[in-house]
Design a protein around this motif. Structure first.
Motif, PDB file in Angstrom:
ATOM      1  N   ALA A 166       0.992  -0.823   0.172  1.00 58.14           N
ATOM      2  CA  ALA A 166       0.495   0.173   0.040  1.00 58.14           C
ATOM      3  C   ALA A 166       0.385   1.452  -0.521  1.00 58.14           C
ATOM      4  O   ALA A 166       0.576   2.100  -0.902  1.00 58.14           O
ATOM      5  CB  ALA A 166      -1.041  -0.255   1.312  1.00 58.14           C
ATOM      6  N   CYS A 167       1.896   1.560   1.187  1.00 56.23           N
ATOM      7  CA  CYS A 167       2.773   2.136   1.113  1.00 56.23           C
ATOM      8  C   CYS A 167       3.610   2.902  -0.237  1.00 56.23           C
ATOM      9  O   CYS A 167       3.646   4.060  -0.732  1.00 56.23           O
ATOM     10  CB  CYS A 167       4.300   2.293   2.070  1.00 56.23           C
ATOM     11  N   ALA A 168       3.921   1.543  -0.838  1.00 57.18           N
ATOM     12  CA  ALA A 168       4.704   1.436  -2.617  1.00 57.18           C
ATOM     13  C   ALA A 168       3.783   2.394  -3.564  1.00 57.18           C
ATOM     14  O   ALA A 168       3.825   2.388  -4.062  1.00 57.18           O
ATOM     15  CB  ALA A 168       4.955   0.358  -2.680  1.00 57.18           C
ATOM     16  N   MET A 169       2.562   1.948  -3.445  1.00 57.43           N
ATOM     17  CA  MET A 169       1.158   2.315  -4.802  1.00 57.43           C
ATOM     18  C   MET A 169       1.001   3.407  -4.229  1.00 57.43           C
ATOM     19  O   MET A 169       0.791   4.113  -5.130  1.00 57.43           O
ATOM     20  CB  MET A 169       0.577   1.058  -4.505  1.00 57.43           C
ATOM     21  N   SER A 170       1.554   4.645  -3.083  1.00 54.96           N
ATOM     22  CA  SER A 170       0.998   5.277  -3.046  1.00 54.96           C
ATOM     23  C   SER A 170       2.413   6.550  -2.994  1.00 54.96           C
ATOM     24  O   SER A 170       1.899   7.802  -3.532  1.00 54.96           O
ATOM     25  CB  SER A 170       0.740   5.322  -1.588  1.00 54.96           C
ATOM     26  N   ILE A 171       3.590   5.939  -3.446  1.00 53.87           N
ATOM     27  CA  ILE A 171       4.529   6.882  -3.878  1.00 53.87           C
ATOM     28  C   ILE A 171       4.487   7.767  -4.856  1.00 53.87           C
ATOM     29  O   ILE A 171       4.657   8.781  -5.081  1.00 53.87           O
ATOM     30  CB  ILE A 171       5.837   5.739  -4.319  1.00 53.87           C
ATOM     31  N   PRO A 172       3.986   7.549  -6.330  1.00 48.75           N
ATOM     32  CA  PRO A 172       3.485   8.035  -6.976  1.00 48.75           C
ATOM     33  C   PRO A 172       2.886   9.511  -7.102  1.00 48.75           C
ATOM     34  O   PRO A 172       2.593  10.650  -7.377  1.00 48.75           O
ATOM     35  CB  PRO A 172       3.043   7.253  -8.221  1.00 48.75           C
ATOM     36  N   LEU A 173       2.786   9.415  -5.467  1.00 48.87           N
ATOM     37  CA  LEU A 173       1.150  10.068  -5.373  1.00 48.87           C
ATOM     38  C   LEU A 173       1.555  11.431  -4.950  1.00 48.87           C
ATOM     39  O   LEU A 173       1.459  12.578  -4.910  1.00 48.87           O
ATOM     40  CB  LEU A 173      -0.600  10.102  -4.852  1.00 48.87           C
ATOM     41  N   LEU A 174       2.601  11.365  -4.079  1.00 50.47           N
ATOM     42  CA  LEU A 174       3.379  12.398  -3.323  1.00 50.47           C
ATOM     43  C   LEU A 174       4.243  13.541  -4.767  1.00 50.47           C
ATOM     44  O   LEU A 174       4.794  12.991  -5.706  1.00 50.47           O
ATOM     45  CB  LEU A 174       4.807  11.858  -2.901  1.00 50.47           C
ATOM     46  N   PRO A 175       3.919  14.655  -4.131  1.00 51.89           N
ATOM     47  CA  PRO A 175       4.697  15.870  -4.966  1.00 51.89           C
ATOM     48  C   PRO A 175       6.106  16.154  -5.004  1.00 51.89           C
ATOM     49  O   PRO A 175       6.549  15.968  -4.052  1.00 51.89           O
ATOM     50  CB  PRO A 175       3.895  16.898  -4.170  1.00 51.89           C
ATOM     51  N   ARG A 176       6.577  16.465  -6.466  1.00 55.94           N
ATOM     52  CA  ARG A 176       8.361  16.608  -6.681  1.00 55.94           C
ATOM     53  C   ARG A 176       8.131  17.743  -6.691  1.00 55.94           C
ATOM     54  O   ARG A 176       9.713  18.097  -6.539  1.00 55.94           O
ATOM     55  CB  ARG A 176       8.402  15.383  -7.776  1.00 55.94           C
ATOM     56  N   ARG A 177       7.346  18.805  -7.058  1.00 51.47           N
ATOM     57  CA  ARG A 177       7.588  19.649  -6.839  1.00 51.47           C
ATOM     58  C   ARG A 177       6.520  20.912  -6.550  1.00 51.47           C
ATOM     59  O   ARG A 177       5.996  20.651  -6.801  1.00 51.47           O
ATOM     60  CB  ARG A 177       8.651  20.510  -8.181  1.00 51.47           C
ATOM     61  N   GLY A 178       7.173  22.369  -6.631  1.00 51.08           N
ATOM     62  CA  GLY A 178       6.194  23.202  -6.443  1.00 51.08           C
ATOM     63  C   GLY A 178       5.886  23.109  -4.237  1.00 51.08           C
ATOM     64  O   GLY A 178       7.029  22.659  -3.750  1.00 51.08           O
ATOM     65  N   ALA A 179       5.106  24.044  -4.819  1.00 46.93           N
ATOM     66  CA  ALA A 179       5.454  24.266  -3.096  1.00 46.93           C
ATOM     67  C   ALA A 179       4.767  23.609  -1.649  1.00 46.93           C
ATOM     68  O   ALA A 179       5.926  23.193  -0.915  1.00 46.93           O
ATOM     69  CB  ALA A 179       3.450  24.843  -2.703  1.00 46.93           C
ATOM     70  N   LEU A 180       4.308  22.314  -2.133  1.00 42.82           N
ATOM     71  CA  LEU A 180       4.390  21.006  -1.025  1.00 42.82           C
ATOM     72  C   LEU A 180       5.238  20.304  -0.612  1.00 42.82           C
ATOM     73  O   LEU A 180       5.949  19.424  -0.579  1.00 42.82           O
ATOM     74  CB  LEU A 180       2.954  19.914  -1.618  1.00 42.82           C
ATOM     75  N   ALA A 181       6.971  20.282  -2.031  1.00 47.78           N
ATOM     76  CA  ALA A 181       7.663  19.505  -1.690  1.00 47.78           C
ATOM     77  C   ALA A 181       8.716  19.921  -1.018  1.00 47.78           C
ATOM     78  O   ALA A 181       9.582  19.128  -1.218  1.00 47.78           O
ATOM     79  CB  ALA A 181       7.886  19.664  -2.919  1.00 47.78           C
ATOM     80  N   HIS A 182       8.678  21.287  -1.325  1.00 42.10           N
ATOM     81  CA  HIS A 182       9.389  22.101   0.061  1.00 42.10           C
ATOM     82  C   HIS A 182       9.913  22.148   1.420  1.00 42.10           C
ATOM     83  O   HIS A 182       9.036  20.940   2.335  1.00 42.10           O
ATOM     84  CB  HIS A 182       9.809  23.633   0.048  1.00 42.10           C
TER      85      HIS A 182
END
Length: 67
Positions: A51-67
């Motif tokens: 479940a954790c591995a499948m949620s990784i693509p949902l994490l933001p990579r850039r922008g305001a939430l990535a900092h």
């Protein structure tokens, strides 16, 4: 809208239907297996890891939430 659709529209439609069917199948398997998964610590660990591995693509990579 014309009565003849382009092949691309049909391909997208079939892809969406296939994703829906696979999601339903996956949910059904998980619900049937849930009692067994909850009893076995190893299976529970594997299920949580998946479940954790499948949620990784949902994490933001850039922008305001990535900092």
């Amino acid at each position: 809208m014309s009565s003849t659709q382009s092949p691309r529209v049909w391909a997208i439609f079939l892809l969406v239907v296939a994703v829906g069917v696979l999601d339903l199948l996956s949910t059904t398997v998980a619900n049937v297996a849930a009692p067994t998964i909850m009893r076995d610590p190893l299976l529970l660990t594997l299920a949580l890891t998946a479940a954790c591995a499948m949620s990784i693509p949902l994490l933001p990579r850039r922008g305001a939430l990535a900092h």
